[in-house]
Structures are given as structure tokens and as C-alpha cells.
Design a protein around this motif. Structure first.
Motif, PDB file in Angstrom:
ATOM      1  N   UNK A  40      15.113  80.376 103.914  1.00 51.98           N
ATOM      2  CA  UNK A  40      16.513  80.584 103.538  1.00 51.98           C
ATOM      3  C   UNK A  40      16.984  79.421 102.679  1.00 51.98           C
ATOM      4  N   UNK A  41      17.723  79.734 101.626  1.00 47.95           N
ATOM      5  CA  UNK A  41      18.625  78.750 101.040  1.00 47.95           C
ATOM      6  C   UNK A  41      19.958  78.906 101.757  1.00 47.95           C
ATOM      7  N   UNK A  42      20.810  77.905 101.659  1.00 52.97           N
ATOM      8  CA  UNK A  42      22.090  77.975 102.362  1.00 52.97           C
ATOM      9  C   UNK A  42      23.218  77.705 101.374  1.00 52.97           C
ATOM     10  N   UNK A  43      24.157  78.643 101.322  1.00 54.36           N
ATOM     11  CA  UNK A  43      25.342  78.501 100.468  1.00 54.36           C
ATOM     12  C   UNK A  43      26.496  78.051 101.357  1.00 54.36           C
ATOM     13  N   UNK A  44      26.868  76.791 101.210  1.00 56.86           N
ATOM     14  CA  UNK A  44      27.925  76.209 102.033  1.00 56.86           C
ATOM     15  C   UNK A  44      29.269  76.347 101.336  1.00 56.86           C
ATOM     16  N   UNK A  45      30.240  76.860 102.065  1.00 57.93           N
ATOM     17  CA  UNK A  45      31.624  76.908 101.594  1.00 57.93           C
ATOM     18  C   UNK A  45      32.456  76.086 102.567  1.00 57.93           C
ATOM     19  N   UNK A  46      33.007  74.972 102.082  1.00 58.81           N
ATOM     20  CA  UNK A  46      33.743  74.035 102.929  1.00 58.81           C
ATOM     21  C   UNK A  46      35.168  73.898 102.414  1.00 58.81           C
ATOM     22  N   UNK A  47      36.091  73.771 103.349  1.00 52.54           N
ATOM     23  CA  UNK A  47      37.503  73.661 102.971  1.00 52.54           C
ATOM     24  C   UNK A  47      38.216  72.771 103.984  1.00 52.54           C
ATOM     25  N   UNK A  48      39.126  71.955 103.475  1.00 53.95           N
ATOM     26  CA  UNK A  48      39.992  71.167 104.345  1.00 53.95           C
ATOM     27  C   UNK A  48      39.366  69.927 104.926  1.00 53.95           C
ATOM     28  N   UNK A  49      38.181  69.522 104.450  1.00 52.65           N
ATOM     29  CA  UNK A  49      37.601  68.280 104.952  1.00 52.65           C
ATOM     30  C   UNK A  49      38.427  67.094 104.452  1.00 52.65           C
ATOM     31  N   UNK A  50      38.788  66.197 105.339  1.00 52.67           N
ATOM     32  CA  UNK A  50      39.570  65.028 104.899  1.00 52.67           C
ATOM     33  C   UNK A  50      38.656  64.033 104.198  1.00 52.67           C
ATOM     34  N   UNK A  51      39.200  63.036 103.544  1.00 50.75           N
ATOM     35  CA  UNK A  51      38.351  61.981 102.983  1.00 50.75           C
ATOM     36  C   UNK A  51      37.463  61.395 104.084  1.00 50.75           C
ATOM     37  N   UNK A  52      36.187  61.193 103.838  1.00 53.78           N
ATOM     38  CA  UNK A  52      35.295  60.671 104.889  1.00 53.78           C
ATOM     39  C   UNK A  52      35.804  59.374 105.501  1.00 53.78           C
ATOM     40  N   UNK A  53      36.463  58.540 104.701  1.00 53.08           N
ATOM     41  CA  UNK A  53      36.936  57.251 105.208  1.00 53.08           C
ATOM     42  C   UNK A  53      38.005  57.412 106.278  1.00 53.08           C
ATOM     43  N   UNK A  54      38.661  58.599 106.309  1.00 53.54           N
ATOM     44  CA  UNK A  54      39.693  58.812 107.334  1.00 53.54           C
ATOM     45  C   UNK A  54      39.082  59.000 108.718  1.00 53.54           C
ATOM     46  N   UNK A  55      37.771  59.223 108.770  1.00 45.97           N
ATOM     47  CA  UNK A  55      37.093  59.431 110.045  1.00 45.97           C
ATOM     48  C   UNK A  55      36.368  58.176 110.532  1.00 45.97           C
ATOM     49  N   UNK A  56      36.410  57.118 109.756  1.00 47.25           N
ATOM     50  CA  UNK A  56      35.715  55.895 110.130  1.00 47.25           C
ATOM     51  C   UNK A  56      35.088  55.247 108.907  1.00 47.25           C
ATOM     52  N   UNK A  57      34.081  54.448 109.125  1.00 44.77           N
ATOM     53  CA  UNK A  57      33.418  53.713 108.046  1.00 44.77           C
ATOM     54  C   UNK A  57      32.407  54.626 107.352  1.00 44.77           C
ATOM     55  N   UNK A  58      32.920  55.662 106.659  1.00 43.44           N
ATOM     56  CA  UNK A  58      32.074  56.660 106.023  1.00 43.44           C
ATOM     57  C   UNK A  58      32.487  56.847 104.570  1.00 43.44           C
TER      58      UNK A  58
END
Length: 725
Positions: free
Chosen positions: A82-100
Motif C-alpha cells: 500500500x501507498x498511503x495518502x494522508x489528509x491532515x487538518x488542524x494540526x497546530x505548530x509542532x512547537x506548541x506541543x513541546x520542543x518539536x
């Protein structure tokens, strides 16, 4: 059981629990995926739900078919890719979750090892791959750096493949244990069960258990096998017959004795041969063939894949009356297209074809250099045979057995033998002409060398299929071939030694809810140390792009994007199934493998006859089914057809779809455009898949369209369309 709908609700509820004052982000849901264009979301879409303490973000992971020249992409080991087609929405900036600093997608098994890095992701849509796991999880994590090789950061979104839903069938065993042998017989009395001893049940699959009550059931039809007779001749190996334009030939179908694995069976053959004679002809020629039927069933011969005159297509009750036992019929067979074809019965092929009535047609092109250079050819017909003790398992006389699953054999055969043996010189280029003549089995063939996984010393180049050449040849590691399909592969044996031709697939033990590998050696090639002459390494190493094939396909390309003209839903209508079969099948319906690779529950497959189950082709525009469908075309039309494999049916499984008298291109699979265009007459339709084909209408008459699982067509899964001049 459509679990995805429930997961979609969970995803929406999760988004409703956002912190106060945070704007709600519309959830990305599998519920919005159209199964008619993208494959069934219950099997091929994963809801991505928030991790612990995550209050923002939603997503889905659609499993999309990787580019492949075959009906389904699998590895040499049989893992569905399988290939995987990811559809993502509403993810906050990674830095808002920690040192990311970034988000990364991963695939892993339920045991959380091994772990496969898919790549960096962000809000929006991206296609990544390749996932080779049977059961897996998709994880989205926040990571400190983009190049991280192993998962270290915070889990943000996660979801599981449909195959993870499989659970051991403890309840099925409990229900099955509620009846004893006598109770089972009484419960089955309404099915006019034959007298005890009339049937020899198929043997159990090694290492796979079944409920005891299943072992007491018998089909509701009587058992048939050809009568043993002392004067039945021993089958001879097939003869290669080079026919010229205007030649005449007689093909007689009659009993023969076959020796398989040290046992002698009474089976059937054309002209006393097994397989039948290989007819070697030149395109644009025509021959006259007289068919004489010395079997116990009325039937006809179908010249599979040929765009011949309609009255000689061999479709009983459509183009001719079936030829009765002792009767004969004269066919004029025309060969308009170079390619690899085959002939077989087209009435009760579940019996007659499986007992050995089949042969190849090799139509050679008049074009010089049609294929690249090679040293020699090997024509291989792939089959299987279901044997119990000292004889084949019987066939339903009044109606087919194995009506739901089709008949899987426990002996795999090449050219009628359990083991194909050949020799080659070092560096020799051998053209393999492959035809799958089995009732239902999809083969996944590759070469292997003992002790050297992934390094067989045999390189394979796919050059043609069904009615023609690929627009561009391609390298392949394995050949996945459905019933009635043909592929032409050039193989170069680079190293001396012994190399095995193996069929490797991933089977399912439905009772224990586990995947396992089935590996069967079907052939062996002994490669000598003396080099082949001439040396064809340079020519073999070139992927050809035949100009004539490219020109034909260029004419078709403007039509590939045309709207769908007709849509067929493939589904099952199951009647009065014996207890406990229906509850067991209901439990199994939690997950369906795209392809049923082997028969791990032979008793369950065997007991249902065509009186109890009917496979349907349903025209979604009119609701008509099978022979009640009325389509009319005219020569010159370009017709796009969509095949939808109903995942919600009681037993969704693969179907090789075959169209008589015309040729088509596979346009897309689950919405993914096909980059390996070639003229076809048969296409594999896996469970839950949607496949679109573009049919070039060139041949007037009444033509059949049907599934090529022999038991499915015999339970009614066929229709006729008419083409006017």
C-alpha cells in the motif's frame, strides 16, 4: 460490519472536545470517501484519532494501490503493498506541543516493531509509501528534527488498518459446538443431502482447525467424477501444432488417465493430451476446428481473448447451442491479434476445465522484431487440483459446489505436473509464456535461490499481457496472475546453479485470526556453467518501447478521461445456507483480504452449491442483474466501464472480470491512474476495489461479460451485451 462509520463518529466527537475558545476544525473523515472511485473506505481508509492530551488535529490515511502492471501490488513474499495518502487538518505548530519542529508519519505492526518511517507531513494532503505489513498502525508524531530515523517524539494522531479488527473465532466454535453430527444432519435435511458416502470431503488445510460441526455437512447435490474404465488411455504430454492459414484440426474432449504424485486419476483431455495441444499460428490467419464432445456434459469451446467472429465464440445459449455428449461442432477460428490466448469449455467449466480441458493458442506477429531477442520459449499453464486420498474431490453434478469461494486445489501444477523442471545455460534469456487456468487461485510467482533471499540470479522483464505488448517494458520481481490472465516475461538466468520457481502468498487462518506464509515450489531450473550464445545481455538490459504499441495507445489516450458509461456492482446473494456457515461468514466479514490467496477452510468452501448462493453483476443505473442487463453499443464506440467489488456482501472476494470479443485498457484502480497500459481481456478485481476500464468496441455480435472464477459464472455471474455494426 462497517466499523469505519463508528470511528468517524469518534473522530468527530474528539474534535468537539477542544478547549474553550478554540475554533473547531472540521474533521477529516473516511465517511466522505466515495467507494465507487477510491475503493471501499471500510478496508482502505483509516481514521486518524488524536493521541492522549492532544486537543487539535484530525486526519485520515487512505491506502492506495502503488503503480503495478498487475491487478494488485504485492511483494515477492505475497504481502499486499500500500501507498498511503494522508489528509491532515488542524494540526497546530509542532512547537506548541513541546520542543518539536516537524511532524513525521510512521507505519508499524501491532507489536510496534518493525517501524517504518513514511516521511515528513503537515496540514494538507500528501502520498507516501510503501507499507508491506499485513496488520499495521499509522502514527503521526511531533519530532525535534526532520531526519529522525526512529520514533522519539510525541504521539499526535494514530489509527489502525482494517485487518487489525480480526479476532479469533471463539464464538464461532461455540455456536458450531451446539450441534452434534446427528443434529447437523437433521438441520441440513432440507438441503436434500445425499446418502452417506456419496461424497469424499476435501482434506483439512495443514495446521488450520475448523469447528467439528462443519465436518458433518455435505453439499445438497450429488457427486460427479468421470467413470474409471480399463481402456481409458494414459494422457500424453501436449503436442505443439504449427497451423497454417486454412488448416483443419479436430479437438476431441474425452477421459484420460493422469498420474499425479504417484497416483492415477481418471480426468479429461483434448486429443488424449494434458494440457491440450498448443496451437501455434500466425496473426491474420484462420483455421477450422471440429470439436467432438465425449464428456458427460453438454458444453462448447470458448477461444479466450480472440476477437473472432461472434458465431464461433463458444458461448452456449448466446452464440450456439451447447454440444451434447457425443455431438460435434465446427468452429472457424480467426486470429486478428498477436498474443497469448487459450481455449477451454464454456459450460460447466467448473467440472470440465478443472479436470484438464484447456490448451494454449500462441498467435505470432507478422511484424519483424515484435519482441526482443531471446534464446528459447517456455509455455507454462498454471493450475491446481483438489485431491482427497486416491482421487480428486468430486464435482457437483446438478449444480457447482464451492459456489461462494471457488474451488482451491491442494496440488499446484504447471503444465499438468506438480513440478516443472527445466535446464538453462548461464546468461540464457528464456521467454516465459504464462497462463493461469485455475478455477479461482491467483498465483504470485518469483524465482528463489536457496540461502539467498532476494537474490535469485534471475532478472525478469515483463513484455506483454493478454492481447498485446506494454507501451514500455518493465522490470518485475514477481508475477501476480489471476485466473484467465496471461503474461509474457523474459527471464535471464545470470548465475549457474539451481533456482526454484515458487508461489509465495499470505494466507489467513480465519479461526485464529492470523496471517501466515504459504510457499510452494512449482518448478526448478538447473542453470549450467556454460555460457549461452549469442550473448543477449545488452538487448535484454534494454526496456523497449514498441512504436506500434505506442501508436495504438496514443489513439486511446484522449478517451481515458471520459466519464463512466456503465457501472457494475459485484455482489453475492446467499440463500438458505446451512448452520453454522452463515454466522461464521458474518464473523469473518469484519475484514476481507483483497485477494483470497489459498483455501484455508476447504470444508466451508466446499459445502455451498449453486442452489444456495448466486453471484450477481448489478447494473447500478437500472438495478438489473446478470442476464437481465441490456447494454447496446455500436462498432467504433469507446465505452468506459466501472467494476465495483461490494465489500458489504456476505463474502467479498476477488473476481477476475473477463469480456468476450473486445479488448480494453485498465484506466485506474481505486482512483489511481494505471501507468502500465496494455490491451487486456481479463482484469483482477480485488475485494473492495473499484477498477475502471476503457473498452474499444470493434466486433459486432452478442458478447458475454463475466467473472472467470469457474464456480461464479456457473452460479449466474454473467451478462450479455450487444454490438451492432
Amino acid at each position: 460490519m462497517h466499523v469505519v462509520k463508528g470511528l468517524a463518529i469518534v473522530g468527530v466527537l474528539a474534535m468537539a472536545t477542544l478547549g474553550a475558545g478554540q475554533p473547531a476544525t472540521p474533521a477529516v473523515s473516511c465517511a466522505s470517501v466515495d467507494p465507487r472511485t477510491s475503493g471501499d473506505p471500510d478496508l482502505y481508509c483509516i481514521e486518524l484519532l488524536p493521541g492522549m492530551g492532544i486537543e487539535q488535529g484530525t486526519g485520515r490515511a487512505q491506502l492506495v494501490p502503488p503503480p503495478t502492471p498487475f491487478g494488485i501490488a504485492v511483494s515477492p513474499a505475497g504481502e499486499t503493498l500500500h501507498d498511503v495518502r494522508l489528509t491532515l487538518r488542524g494540526l497546530p505548530p509542532p512547537s506548541s506541543l513541546g520542543d518539536f519542529t516537524t511532524y513525521v508519519a510512521w507505519a508499524t505492526t501491532p507489536q510496534m516493531t518493525p517501524e517504518l518511517r513514511l516521511g515528513e507531513v503537515a496540514n494538507g494532503e500528501v502520498t507516501l509509501g510503501r507499507i508491506p505489513f499485513d496488520r499495521f498502525l499509522i502514527l503521526i508524531t511531533a519530532e525535534r528534527r526532520a531526519g529522525v530515523a526512529t520514533r522519539e517524539g510525541r504521539l499526535v494522531l494514530r489509527g489502525t488498518s482494517a485487518s487489525v479488527r480480526m479476532q479469533p473465532h471463539d464464538l464461532a466454535f461455540l455456536l458450531a459446538g451446539m450441534i452434534d453430527a446427528g443434529g447437523a444432519a437433521a438441520d441440513h435435511a432440507g438441503h436434500a443431502m445425499p446418502a452417506p458416502g456419496a461424497w469424499t470431503p476435501p482434506p483439512m488445510y495443514p495446521g488450520v482447525s475448523m469447528p467439528p460441526a462443519m465436518m458433518t455437512l455435505r453439499p445438497d447435490v450429488s457427486s460427479y467424477l468421470p467413470a474409471d474404465a480399463a481402456d481409458t488411455p494414459l494422457a500424453r504430454p501436449r503436442q505443439v501444432m504449427r497451423l497454417q492459414d486454412g488448416d483443419r484440426l479436430t479437438l476431441t474432449a474425452a477421459p484420460v488417465r493422469r498420474q499425479v504424485a504417484g497416483r492415477t486419476f481418471t480426468m479429461l483431455g483434448f486429443n488424449g493430451q494434458y494440457p491440450g495441444p498448443l496451437l501455434d499460428v500466425t496473426e491474420q490467419s484462420s483455421v477450422t476446428i471440429t470439436f467432438i464432445n465425449h464428456t458427460d456434459f453438454a458444453t462448447a469451446i470458448h477461444w479466450h481473448g480472440l476477437r473472432l467472429d461472434n458465431r464461433f465464440d463458444g458461448a452456449p445459449h448466446v452464440t450456439q447451442d451447447p454440444v451434447p455428449p457425443g455431438g460435434r461442432f465446427e468452429y472457424t477460428v480467426r486470429f486478428p491479434d498477436a498474443g497469448l490466448y487459450w481455449y477451454h469449455p464454456h459450460h460447466r467449466e467448473d467440472v470440465l476445465q478443472d479436470l484438464g480441458l484447456y490448451g494454449n493458442l500462441l498467435v505470432r506477429s507478422r511484424e519483424p522484431g515484435f519482441f526482443g531477442p531471446m534464446h528459447r520459449e517456455e509455455t507454462l499453464m498454471l493450475d491446481d487440483l483438489l485431491v482427497a486420498g486416491d482421487r480428486p474431490v468430486g464435482y457437483g453434478r446438478e449444480s457447482p459446489t464451492h459456489a461462494i469461494m471457488g474451488r482451491f486445489g491442494n496440488y499446484l501444477m504447471v503444465n499438468g505436473e506438480p513440478r516443472w523442471e527445466a535446464t538453462a545455460r548461464r546468461g540464457e534469456v528464456v521467454r516465459l509464456l504464462l497462463t493461469n487456468v485455475s478455477s479461482t487461485r491467483v498465483f504470485n510467482l518469483s524465482f528463489e535461490r536457496p540461502g539467498r533471499p532476494g537474490r535469485s540470479g534471475v532478472r525478469m522483464k515483463l513484455v506483454a499481457s493478454d492481447l498485446g505488448r506494454y507501451a514500455r517494458e518493465t522490470w518485475v520481481d514477481n508475477i501476480t496472475i489471476a485466473p484467465a490472465e496471461r503474461f509474457i516475461v523474459d527471464a535471464r538466468f545470470d548465475e549457474s546453479g539451481t533456482v526454484s520457481l515458487v508461489n509465495r502468498v499470505r494466507a489467513i487462518d480465519h479461526i485464529q485470526a492470523r496471517f501466515f506464509e504459504e510457499r510452494i515450489e512449482v518448478g526448478v531450473v538447473s542453470v549450467g556453467s556454460a555460457p549461452a550464445s549469442p550473448d543477449l545481455a545488452a538487448a535484454f538490459g534494454t526496456l523497449r518501447e514498441p512504436a506500434a504499441a505506442a501508436a495504438e495507445l496514443a489513439v486511446m489516450r484522449p478517451h481515458l478521461a471520459r466519464p463512466v458509461d456503465h457501472e457494475l456492482l459485484v455482489t453475492l446473494q446467499a440463500g438458505d445456507l446451512p448452520f453454522p456457515l452463515r454466522p461464521m461468514m458474518t464473523f469473518e466479514s469484519v475484514y476481507r483480504n483483497p485477494v483470497e490467496w489459498t483455501g484455508t477452510m476447504p470444508e466451508m468452501d466446499w459445502v455451498v452449491s449453486g442452489r444456495q448462493a448466486q453471484w450477481l453483476l448489478r447494473d447500478t443505473a437500472t438495478g438489473r442483474t446478470n442476464m437481465d442487463i441490456h447494454w447496446r453499443f455500436k462498432v467504433g464506440d469507446m465505452v468506459k466501464l466501472r467494476f465495483v467489488n461490494d465489500r458489504a456482501s456476505l463474502h467479498a472476494m476477488h473476481h477476475p472480470m473477463h469480456i468476450h470479443g473486445q479488448r480494453f485498457l485498465v484506466v485506474s484502480t481505486n482512483g489511481v491512474a494505471n501507468s502500465h497500459l496494455v490491451w487486456k481481456d481479463t482484469v483482477l478485481l480485488p475485494a473492495g476495489f473499484t477498477t475502471e476500464v476503457l473498452m474499444e468496441v470493434t466486433n459486432p455480435g452478442k458478447w458475454m461479460l463475466h467473472c472467470h472464477v469457474a464456480e461464479h459464472i456457473e452460479t449466474g455471474m454473467r451478462m450479455v451485451f450487444e454490438v451492432t455494426p
